[in-house]
Design an enzyme around this catalytic site. Structure first.
Site, mmCIF file in Angstrom:
data_model
loop_
_atom_site.group_PDB
_atom_site.id
_atom_site.type_symbol
_atom_site.label_atom_id
_atom_site.label_comp_id
_atom_site.label_asym_id
_atom_site.label_seq_id
_atom_site.Cartn_x
_atom_site.Cartn_y
_atom_site.Cartn_z
ATOM 1 N N LYS A 49 0.839 -1.206 0.000
ATOM 2 C CA LYS A 49 0.000 0.000 0.000
ATOM 3 C C LYS A 49 0.875 1.259 0.000
ATOM 4 O O LYS A 49 0.595 2.227 -0.714
ATOM 5 C CB LYS A 49 -0.948 -0.017 1.208
ATOM 6 N N GLN A 93 -5.299 -1.772 9.431
ATOM 7 C CA GLN A 93 -5.083 -3.047 8.755
ATOM 8 C C GLN A 93 -5.690 -4.194 9.570
ATOM 9 O O GLN A 93 -5.444 -4.318 10.767
ATOM 10 C CB GLN A 93 -3.580 -3.265 8.519
ATOM 11 N N ASP A 116 -11.682 2.474 3.947
ATOM 12 C CA ASP A 116 -12.052 1.061 3.840
ATOM 13 C C ASP A 116 -13.556 0.894 3.598
ATOM 14 O O ASP A 116 -14.002 -0.180 3.189
ATOM 15 C CB ASP A 116 -11.707 0.338 5.153
HETATM 16 N N1 GUN Z 1 -7.059 -6.977 5.501
HETATM 17 C C1 GUN Z 1 -7.397 -7.708 4.410
HETATM 18 N N2 GUN Z 1 -8.145 -6.966 3.576
HETATM 19 C C2 GUN Z 1 -8.284 -5.751 4.129
HETATM 20 C C3 GUN Z 1 -8.939 -4.546 3.732
HETATM 21 O O1 GUN Z 1 -9.567 -4.445 2.674
HETATM 22 N N3 GUN Z 1 -8.834 -3.511 4.602
HETATM 23 C C4 GUN Z 1 -8.155 -3.593 5.783
HETATM 24 N N4 GUN Z 1 -8.141 -2.534 6.561
HETATM 25 N N5 GUN Z 1 -7.548 -4.690 6.184
HETATM 26 C C5 GUN Z 1 -7.604 -5.759 5.357
#
Ligand code: GUN
Length: 279
Positions: A49, A93, A116
């Site tokens: 990311k 996360q 998100d």
């Molecule tokens: N962990 C796996 N997929 C995601 C996601 O789309 N957002 C977040 N915050 N954590 C994740």
């Protein structure tokens, strides 16, 4: 033989669009990522990311908390980022260590910074079809993949396997808003194959290797595989890819399918969040 929907290629196009849009803003959009503990997969995702942000003219900062961090410590960090005018997007996360209350965290991130799309207000706005909703990145990325193959969902039967808050549930909602007939299957569904065989579009987000075999797929179906399962040092999806690819019309690979689109849509949401906050 199915055509491959190349998520890597499509995500690249998306990221370039986002980078161009970010450049038009007076202030560089800023994503804050919170990483609690030391789950190796989460560290890898957060690294990806950060790299994607850099390439898209989006500022990013990572806030690391130890695995034993308390709910209060995490809440205080979120509160600080909520009121920091220099931060446009906040992503916590997942998964969090099990002693932390994930649902409370979803509600704690300011809705305008919730890139998100997990905040109850964003979920409500999405369900009602409001354009200012921040929509969960993986479902939004899948909808873009379907658009890329020019596949209108109107009147089609979309079968979603998996009902998570992150993928299955929001995706079922988006398909319904796109005028599809939607069936959502999950671990308690009796005779899963009975439903999957009816799918014009079959979307699988469970996390189980070879859950979907060729006999469970209608010839000509579009198959979207959201699974990411580690087998030895290989990453595989939930679909028996080689066999299903012989009869589907379109299929997404793992890796290189849905995953890259999720990150591209995260960038898009960060730019959208910056725009919402700056009127
Ligand atoms: N962990 C796996 N997929 C995601 C996601 O789309 N957002 C977040 N915050 N954590 C994740």
């Amino acid at each position: 033989m199915a055509k491959i929907i190349d998520g890597k290629d499509l995500a690249k196009k998306f990221r370039e669009e986002v980078a161009a849009e970010a450049k038009t803003l007076t202030v560089k959009p800023h994503l804050a990522v919170i990483l609690v503990g030391d789950d190796p997969a989460s560290h890898t995702y957060v690294g990806m990311k950060e790299k994607a942000c850099k390439a898209a003219n989006v500022e990013s900062t990572v806030h690391r908390l130890p695995a034993e961090a308390t709910q209060d410590e995490l809440m205080m960090l979120i509160d600080g980022l909520n009121s920091d005018r220099g931060v446009n997007g906040i992503l916590v996360q997942m998964p969090l260590p099990s002693h932390l209350d994930q649902m409370a965290i979803f509600g704690a991130v300011k809705r305008e910074k919730d890139v998100d799309g997990f905040h109850p207000t964003n979920i409500g706005l999405m369900n009602l079809g409001f354009a200012e909703a921040l929509i969960p990145c993986t479902p939004a990325g899948i909808m873009e993949m379907l658009k890329s193959i020019d596949y209108p969902l109107k009147g089609k039967h979309v079968v979603v396997v998996g009902r998570s808050n992150v993928v299955g549930k929001p995706l079922s909602t988006l398909a319904l808003l796109a005028d599809a007939t939607v069936t959502t299957c999950h671990r308690h569904t009796e005779n899963l194959a009975h439903f999957t065989r009816q799918a014009d579009v079959l979307i699988v987000a469970v996390g189980k290797v070879n859950l979907i075999t060729a006999d469970m797929v209608k010839p000509g179906a579009v198959v979207i595989d959201v699974g990411t399962n580690r087998v030895g040092d290989k990453l595989v999806g939930d679909v028996d890819y080689d066999a299903v690819a012989t009869l589907a019309s379109f299929i997404t690979p793992v890796p290189g399918g849905v995953g890259p689109m999720t990150i591209a849509l995260l960038l898009k949401n960060t730019v959208l969040a910056a725009k919402i906050q700056n009127g």
